[in-house]
Design an enzyme around this catalytic site. Structure first.
Site, PDB file in Angstrom:
ATOM      1  N   SER A  25      -2.726  -7.868   3.070  1.00  0.00           N
ATOM      2  CA  SER A  25      -3.366  -7.657   4.292  1.00  0.00           C
ATOM      3  C   SER A  25      -3.467  -9.214   5.133  1.00  0.00           C
ATOM      4  O   SER A  25      -3.431  -9.055   6.415  1.00  0.00           O
ATOM      5  CB  SER A  25      -4.473  -6.739   4.310  1.00  0.00           C
ATOM      6  OG  SER A  25      -4.018  -5.536   3.765  1.00  0.00           O
TER       7      SER A  25
ATOM      8  N   GLY B 151      -2.747  -1.524  -7.029  1.00  0.00           N
ATOM      9  CA  GLY B 151      -1.932  -2.429  -7.120  1.00  0.00           C
ATOM     10  C   GLY B 151      -2.073  -3.444  -8.027  1.00  0.00           C
ATOM     11  O   GLY B 151      -3.238  -4.072  -7.917  1.00  0.00           O
TER      12      GLY B 151
ATOM     13  N   HIS C 100       0.801  -1.288   0.135  1.00  0.00           N
ATOM     14  CA  HIS C 100       0.186   0.031  -0.093  1.00  0.00           C
ATOM     15  C   HIS C 100       0.869   1.183   0.173  1.00  0.00           C
ATOM     16  O   HIS C 100       0.510   2.197  -0.605  1.00  0.00           O
ATOM     17  CB  HIS C 100      -0.719   0.023   1.065  1.00  0.00           C
ATOM     18  CG  HIS C 100      -2.015  -0.984   1.279  1.00  0.00           C
ATOM     19  ND1 HIS C 100      -2.027  -2.011   2.188  1.00  0.00           N
ATOM     20  CD2 HIS C 100      -3.141  -1.240   0.412  1.00  0.00           C
ATOM     21  CE1 HIS C 100      -2.821  -2.901   2.171  1.00  0.00           C
ATOM     22  NE2 HIS C 100      -3.737  -2.366   1.113  1.00  0.00           N
TER      23      HIS C 100
END
Ligand code: PAF
Length: 291
Positions: free
Chosen positions: A197, A158, A47
């Site tokens: 994540s 991304g 990120h």
């Protein structure tokens, strides 16, 4: 109640649409261009690479942090999805991000869920969409809302979420959204694991098993010169070597259409993979050169 906290002198965390729009209008009046980085928080270096890119593109970076209920199915990990707002804001402050938009679900969906939604179409029903019905409609709907709320000149995504990127680009083209979509390469750990994540759910053994995704992509890339069938066979063999990883799909697609390539295809293609490692579902992708 005010929708603003001062995380640092320079970073404002805004939770209401009206306040965000007010702050953006002030900055735009001074001539600032805006880049949006949409996220669901639990930020990692992948990120932060998007944020750095956004900083290069525009004067003002807005990072949204919103775990969007619309893109989770009833049996998925919405409740379990990591929420780490304080750490996220600290990481963004360290990069000099001025505005973080962290709305509640009620702020985004005052009626519970929006009755109007963006439909991702047939490609939205493939791969991730086949395993997660409705996921991409929910994703595109919140991205469209964020685009309308922030109205940025640029939005940064991304490449790890290759199908998401494809569908966002197509929405922007189909609906004439005046935003330039910028895509940043996947950030990996030293051993090839794509940052996600969800990696924080992997224990040591699962973390090791999770390497099968990047290894299978590597095996496909190494044998791609011999054609798609050989590349798929090598990828399958890589999965055969790993217990504990349940392959969902491994497909070689045309990057222009995201549809599976023909058996005699040559040139650049995208290998995409999803697998469940324990209870954690992981995705990855890589460009390969078919010979
Ligand atoms: O990639 C994500 O984190 C999400 O799908 C996004 C783009 C922030 C929309 O909720």
């Amino acid at each position: 109640m005010s929708g603003t906290n001062n995380a640092t002198a320079a970073t404002r965390v805004v939770s209401t649409i009206s306040e965000l729009r007010g702050l953006l209008a002030e900055r735009r009046a001074g001539g600032a261009s805006v880049a949006l980085v949409p996220t669901m928080g639990a930020l990692h270096d992948g990120h932060l690479a998007l944020v750095r890119r956004a900083r290069d593109l525009a004067d003002l970076v807005v990072v949204s942090i919103f775990v969007n209920p619309l893109q989770f199915g009833p049996a998925e990990d919405l409740d379990r999805y990591p929420r780490t707002l304080d750490a996220d804001v600290a990481a963004l402050a360290a990069l000099g991000v001025e505005l973080v938009f962290a709305p509640s679900a009620t702020e985004m969906y005052p009626d519970g869920r929006s009755s109007t939604s963006v439909v991702a179409g047939s490609v939205g029903g493939l791969y991730e969409g086949a395993s997660r019905p409705g996921h991409f409609d929910g994703m595109l709907t919140v991205v469209a809302k964020l685009f309308n709320i922030v109205a940025p000149e640029f939005a940064v995504f991304g490449q790890k979420d290759a199908q998401q990127v494809f569908l966002v680009r197509r929405m922007v083209r189909d609906l004439d959204v005046p935003i330039a979509i910028d895509v940043v390469p996947t950030v990996r750990e030293h051993d090839g694991l794509a940052l996600s994540s969800r990696n924080r759910f992997l224990d040591e053994a699962a973390r090791e098993t999770a390497l099968v995704l990047s290894e299978a992509l590597g095996a496909a890339a190494d044998s791609a010169g011999e054609g798609p069938a050989e590349a798929l066979a090598e990828a399958a063999a890589a999965f055969g070597d790993h217990d504990g990883a349940e392959l969902d799909y491994f497909v070689i697609v045309d990057p222009e259409t995201l549809l599976p390539v023909a058996g005699d295809a040559t040139g650049p293609a995208l290998a995409i993979v999803a697998a469940r490692v324990g209870v954690t579902r992981l995705i990855d992708n890589r460009t390969i050169q078919l010979g």
